[in-house]
Design an enzyme around this catalytic site. Structure first.
Site, PDB file in Angstrom:
ATOM      1  N   LYS A   1       0.840  -1.220   0.000  1.00  0.00           N
ATOM      2  CA  LYS A   1       0.000   0.000   0.000  1.00  0.00           C
ATOM      3  C   LYS A   1       0.868   1.260   0.000  1.00  0.00           C
ATOM      4  O   LYS A   1       0.657   2.180  -0.788  1.00  0.00           O
ATOM      5  CB  LYS A   1      -0.922   0.023   1.241  1.00  0.00           C
ATOM      6  CG  LYS A   1      -1.769  -1.227   1.418  1.00  0.00           C
ATOM      7  CD  LYS A   1      -2.623  -1.165   2.661  1.00  0.00           C
ATOM      8  CE  LYS A   1      -1.883  -1.131   3.987  1.00  0.00           C
ATOM      9  NZ  LYS A   1      -1.138  -2.359   4.330  1.00  0.00           N
TER      10      LYS A   1
ATOM     11  N   ARG B   1      -9.247   0.928   9.410  1.00  0.00           N
ATOM     12  CA  ARG B   1      -8.770  -0.425   9.691  1.00  0.00           C
ATOM     13  C   ARG B   1      -9.746  -1.206  10.554  1.00  0.00           C
ATOM     14  O   ARG B   1      -9.469  -2.362  10.895  1.00  0.00           O
ATOM     15  CB  ARG B   1      -7.463  -0.317  10.458  1.00  0.00           C
ATOM     16  CG  ARG B   1      -6.260  -0.875   9.742  1.00  0.00           C
ATOM     17  CD  ARG B   1      -5.082  -0.346  10.499  1.00  0.00           C
ATOM     18  NE  ARG B   1      -3.925  -1.136  10.368  1.00  0.00           N
ATOM     19  CZ  ARG B   1      -2.842  -0.710   9.729  1.00  0.00           C
ATOM     20  NH1 ARG B   1      -2.847   0.441   9.104  1.00  0.00           N
ATOM     21  NH2 ARG B   1      -1.774  -1.450   9.729  1.00  0.00           N
TER      22      ARG B   1
ATOM     23  N   ARG C   1      12.013  -6.008   4.739  1.00  0.00           N
ATOM     24  CA  ARG C   1      11.840  -4.569   4.443  1.00  0.00           C
ATOM     25  C   ARG C   1      12.854  -3.712   5.202  1.00  0.00           C
ATOM     26  O   ARG C   1      13.187  -3.950   6.348  1.00  0.00           O
ATOM     27  CB  ARG C   1      10.436  -4.125   4.838  1.00  0.00           C
ATOM     28  CG  ARG C   1      10.253  -2.611   4.735  1.00  0.00           C
ATOM     29  CD  ARG C   1       8.814  -2.189   4.782  1.00  0.00           C
ATOM     30  NE  ARG C   1       8.141  -2.563   6.008  1.00  0.00           N
ATOM     31  CZ  ARG C   1       6.856  -2.339   6.235  1.00  0.00           C
ATOM     32  NH1 ARG C   1       6.112  -1.774   5.307  1.00  0.00           N
ATOM     33  NH2 ARG C   1       6.311  -2.707   7.373  1.00  0.00           N
TER      34      ARG C   1
ATOM     35  N   ARG D   1       0.607  -9.129  13.626  1.00  0.00           N
ATOM     36  CA  ARG D   1      -0.066  -8.108  12.793  1.00  0.00           C
ATOM     37  C   ARG D   1      -0.997  -8.779  11.782  1.00  0.00           C
ATOM     38  O   ARG D   1      -2.079  -8.267  11.496  1.00  0.00           O
ATOM     39  CB  ARG D   1       0.976  -7.249  12.073  1.00  0.00           C
ATOM     40  CG  ARG D   1       1.680  -6.269  13.004  1.00  0.00           C
ATOM     41  CD  ARG D   1       2.959  -5.720  12.411  1.00  0.00           C
ATOM     42  NE  ARG D   1       2.762  -4.929  11.224  1.00  0.00           N
ATOM     43  CZ  ARG D   1       3.724  -4.655  10.341  1.00  0.00           C
ATOM     44  NH1 ARG D   1       4.955  -5.110  10.527  1.00  0.00           N
ATOM     45  NH2 ARG D   1       3.473  -3.908   9.292  1.00  0.00           N
TER      46      ARG D   1
ATOM     47  N   ARG E   1      11.978  -1.634  10.784  1.00  0.00           N
ATOM     48  CA  ARG E   1      10.937  -1.263  11.747  1.00  0.00           C
ATOM     49  C   ARG E   1      10.867  -2.284  12.878  1.00  0.00           C
ATOM     50  O   ARG E   1      11.003  -3.486  12.642  1.00  0.00           O
ATOM     51  CB  ARG E   1       9.579  -1.178  11.030  1.00  0.00           C
ATOM     52  CG  ARG E   1       9.329   0.159  10.394  1.00  0.00           C
ATOM     53  CD  ARG E   1       8.110   0.230   9.518  1.00  0.00           C
ATOM     54  NE  ARG E   1       6.899  -0.397  10.027  1.00  0.00           N
ATOM     55  CZ  ARG E   1       5.717  -0.349   9.397  1.00  0.00           C
ATOM     56  NH1 ARG E   1       5.610   0.310   8.251  1.00  0.00           N
ATOM     57  NH2 ARG E   1       4.670  -0.950   9.880  1.00  0.00           N
TER      58      ARG E   1
HETATM   59  P1  AP5 Z   1       4.981  -1.616   1.772  1.00  0.00           P
HETATM   60  O1  AP5 Z   1       4.591  -0.798   0.600  1.00  0.00           O
HETATM   61  O2  AP5 Z   1       5.772  -0.962   2.846  1.00  0.00           O
HETATM   62  O3  AP5 Z   1       3.663  -2.350   2.359  1.00  0.00           O
HETATM   63  P2  AP5 Z   1       2.454  -1.781   3.191  1.00  0.00           P
HETATM   64  O4  AP5 Z   1       1.221  -2.426   2.669  1.00  0.00           O
HETATM   65  O5  AP5 Z   1       2.482  -0.282   3.219  1.00  0.00           O
HETATM   66  O6  AP5 Z   1       2.799  -2.419   4.594  1.00  0.00           O
HETATM   67  P3  AP5 Z   1       2.901  -1.823   6.070  1.00  0.00           P
HETATM   68  O7  AP5 Z   1       3.608  -2.846   6.890  1.00  0.00           O
HETATM   69  O8  AP5 Z   1       3.476  -0.432   6.074  1.00  0.00           O
HETATM   70  O9  AP5 Z   1       1.416  -1.798   6.457  1.00  0.00           O
HETATM   71  P4  AP5 Z   1       0.835  -1.857   7.815  1.00  0.00           P
HETATM   72  O10 AP5 Z   1      -0.562  -1.610   7.420  1.00  0.00           O
HETATM   73  O11 AP5 Z   1       1.040  -2.994   8.686  1.00  0.00           O
HETATM   74  O12 AP5 Z   1       1.663  -0.721   8.623  1.00  0.00           O
HETATM   75  P5  AP5 Z   1       1.311   0.732   9.027  1.00  0.00           P
HETATM   76  O13 AP5 Z   1       2.558   1.510   8.957  1.00  0.00           O
HETATM   77  O14 AP5 Z   1       0.101   1.231   8.312  1.00  0.00           O
HETATM   78  O15 AP5 Z   1       5.765  -2.909   1.239  1.00  0.00           O
HETATM   79  C1  AP5 Z   1       6.266  -3.888   2.133  1.00  0.00           C
HETATM   80  C2  AP5 Z   1       7.577  -4.479   1.574  1.00  0.00           C
HETATM   81  O16 AP5 Z   1       7.298  -5.163   0.362  1.00  0.00           O
HETATM   82  C3  AP5 Z   1       8.656  -3.432   1.231  1.00  0.00           C
HETATM   83  O17 AP5 Z   1       9.923  -3.971   1.511  1.00  0.00           O
HETATM   84  C4  AP5 Z   1       8.499  -3.224  -0.285  1.00  0.00           C
HETATM   85  O18 AP5 Z   1       9.714  -2.830  -0.902  1.00  0.00           O
HETATM   86  C5  AP5 Z   1       8.063  -4.609  -0.723  1.00  0.00           C
HETATM   87  N1  AP5 Z   1       7.172  -4.594  -1.885  1.00  0.00           N
HETATM   88  C6  AP5 Z   1       6.166  -3.699  -2.152  1.00  0.00           C
HETATM   89  N2  AP5 Z   1       5.550  -4.017  -3.302  1.00  0.00           N
HETATM   90  C7  AP5 Z   1       6.174  -5.144  -3.762  1.00  0.00           C
HETATM   91  C8  AP5 Z   1       5.991  -5.977  -4.926  1.00  0.00           C
HETATM   92  N3  AP5 Z   1       5.042  -5.717  -5.832  1.00  0.00           N
HETATM   93  N4  AP5 Z   1       6.799  -7.048  -5.059  1.00  0.00           N
HETATM   94  C9  AP5 Z   1       7.768  -7.333  -4.147  1.00  0.00           C
HETATM   95  N5  AP5 Z   1       8.007  -6.582  -3.046  1.00  0.00           N
HETATM   96  C10 AP5 Z   1       7.202  -5.513  -2.859  1.00  0.00           C
HETATM   97  O19 AP5 Z   1       0.866   0.528  10.548  1.00  0.00           O
HETATM   98  C11 AP5 Z   1       1.803   0.193  11.541  1.00  0.00           C
HETATM   99  C12 AP5 Z   1       1.093   0.158  12.888  1.00  0.00           C
HETATM  100  O20 AP5 Z   1       0.500   1.454  13.173  1.00  0.00           O
HETATM  101  C13 AP5 Z   1      -0.088  -0.816  12.994  1.00  0.00           C
HETATM  102  O21 AP5 Z   1       0.349  -2.136  13.315  1.00  0.00           O
HETATM  103  C14 AP5 Z   1      -0.905  -0.173  14.123  1.00  0.00           C
HETATM  104  O22 AP5 Z   1      -0.314  -0.417  15.372  1.00  0.00           O
HETATM  105  C15 AP5 Z   1      -0.758   1.316  13.841  1.00  0.00           C
HETATM  106  N6  AP5 Z   1      -1.814   1.830  12.945  1.00  0.00           N
HETATM  107  C16 AP5 Z   1      -1.646   2.384  11.716  1.00  0.00           C
HETATM  108  N7  AP5 Z   1      -2.824   2.733  11.198  1.00  0.00           N
HETATM  109  C17 AP5 Z   1      -3.767   2.387  12.121  1.00  0.00           C
HETATM  110  C18 AP5 Z   1      -5.182   2.458  12.150  1.00  0.00           C
HETATM  111  N8  AP5 Z   1      -5.879   2.971  11.099  1.00  0.00           N
HETATM  112  N9  AP5 Z   1      -5.824   2.004  13.256  1.00  0.00           N
HETATM  113  C19 AP5 Z   1      -5.144   1.500  14.308  1.00  0.00           C
HETATM  114  N10 AP5 Z   1      -3.799   1.376  14.331  1.00  0.00           N
HETATM  115  C20 AP5 Z   1      -3.121   1.824  13.244  1.00  0.00           C
END
Ligand code: AP5
Length: 216
Positions: free
Chosen positions: A13, A88, A127, A171, A160
């Site tokens: 994403k 979420r 990552r 997660r 991270r």
């Molecule tokens: P990446 O693009 O970073 O993936 P992502 O979907 O953004 O994954 P995240 O881990 O950032 O999502 P998340 O939802 O868990 O974390 P968030 O920061 O929102 O890609 C991942 C990897 O794959 C990278 O290495 C990339 O290079 C690689 N990649 C990408 N595309 C690829 C492809 N096509 N092929 C191969 N490799 C590829 O949330 C973190 C924490 O914050 C949560 O756990 C929670 O505690 C809190 N939080 C955030 N938002 C909320 C909410 N709305 N409500 C409650 N808690 C929240």
């Protein structure tokens, strides 16, 4: 365009939203990035959020909804945005609908990134993220030219805290229980479009462009 990117951790994403927000001239609103910034700045909200994030649990709805509402109320979000990682939970989705309705708007579409669990685990544990500009790398599929150094800005790359294997598994479980019900929620409202999140980054970006273009 008011779009939300929905999908499990590691679905890509952030990788797609960062680039497409630039292309479309709208802000990339990522609640995870906002919470990590607040934690790094050691604000009361950030310190509270960090306790949940480090465990891979969701931060309470009222905290996240408050932060998202503030961000979406900023002038640069008036013409549209890409939401990444928000909503979420069903409660967050309902709060979002209310706050957009109060502003005379609505979410145009929700794009679901479909990726298998073994691939998610591989992506997240490999990552690395730039501390300075937030650019994301992967140790094997998109490594930086120099180990530990960002190609884009020369910043330091780090792993991270929540990308350790045990926390990633938690997660994914949290996603299954608390976030995946949103798929039916948005499907029932005819707002959900699914794209495959597997394959080359550019091909996925093209599929997103086509899906968003078709909805315009
Ligand atoms: P990446 O693009 O970073 O993936 P992502 O979907 O953004 O994954 P995240 O881990 O950032 O999502 P998340 O939802 O868990 O974390 P968030 O920061 O929102 O890609 C991942 C990897 O794959 C990278 O290495 C990339 O290079 C690689 N990649 C990408 N595309 C690829 C492809 N096509 N092929 C191969 N490799 C590829 O949330 C973190 C924490 O914050 C949560 O756990 C929670 O505690 C809190 N939080 C955030 N938002 C909320 C909410 N709305 N409500 C409650 N808690 C929240």
């Amino acid at each position: 365009m008011r779009v939300a990117f929905l999908g499990p951790p590691g679905a890509g994403k952030g990788t797609q939203a960062r680039e497409l927000a630039r292309e479309w001239g709208v802000p990339h609103v990522a609640t995870g990035d906002m919470l990590r910034e607040a934690a790094a700045a050691r604000t009361p909200l950030g310190l509270e959020a960090k306790r949940y994030m480090d465990l891979g649990a969701l931060v309470p709805d009222e905290v996240v909804v408050g932060a998202a509402a503030e961000r979406l109320g900023a002038p640069d979000a008036a013409r549209g945005f890409i939401l990444d990682g928000f909503p979420r939970t069903i409660a967050q989705a309902e709060a979002l609908a209310r706050l957009l309705k109060d502003a005379g708007h609505a979410l145009d579409m929700v794009l679901y990134f479909d990726v298998s669990e073994p691939e998610l685990l591989r992506r997240l544990t490999g990552r690395r993220v730039c501390r300075a500009c937030g650019h994301t790398y992967h140790l094997t599929s998109s490594p930086p030219k120099r180990a530990g150094v960002c190609d884009a800005c020369g910043g330091e790359l780090y792993q991270r805290v929540d990308d350790s294997e045990a926390t990633v598994r938690n997660r994914l479980e949290v996603y299954r229980k608390q976030t995946s019900p949103l798929l039916d929620y948005y499907r029932q409202r005819n707002m959900l479009t699914t794209v495959s999140g597997e394959g080359p980054v550019e091909a996925i970006r093209d599929a997103i462009r086509a899906a968003v273009g078709a909805a315009r």
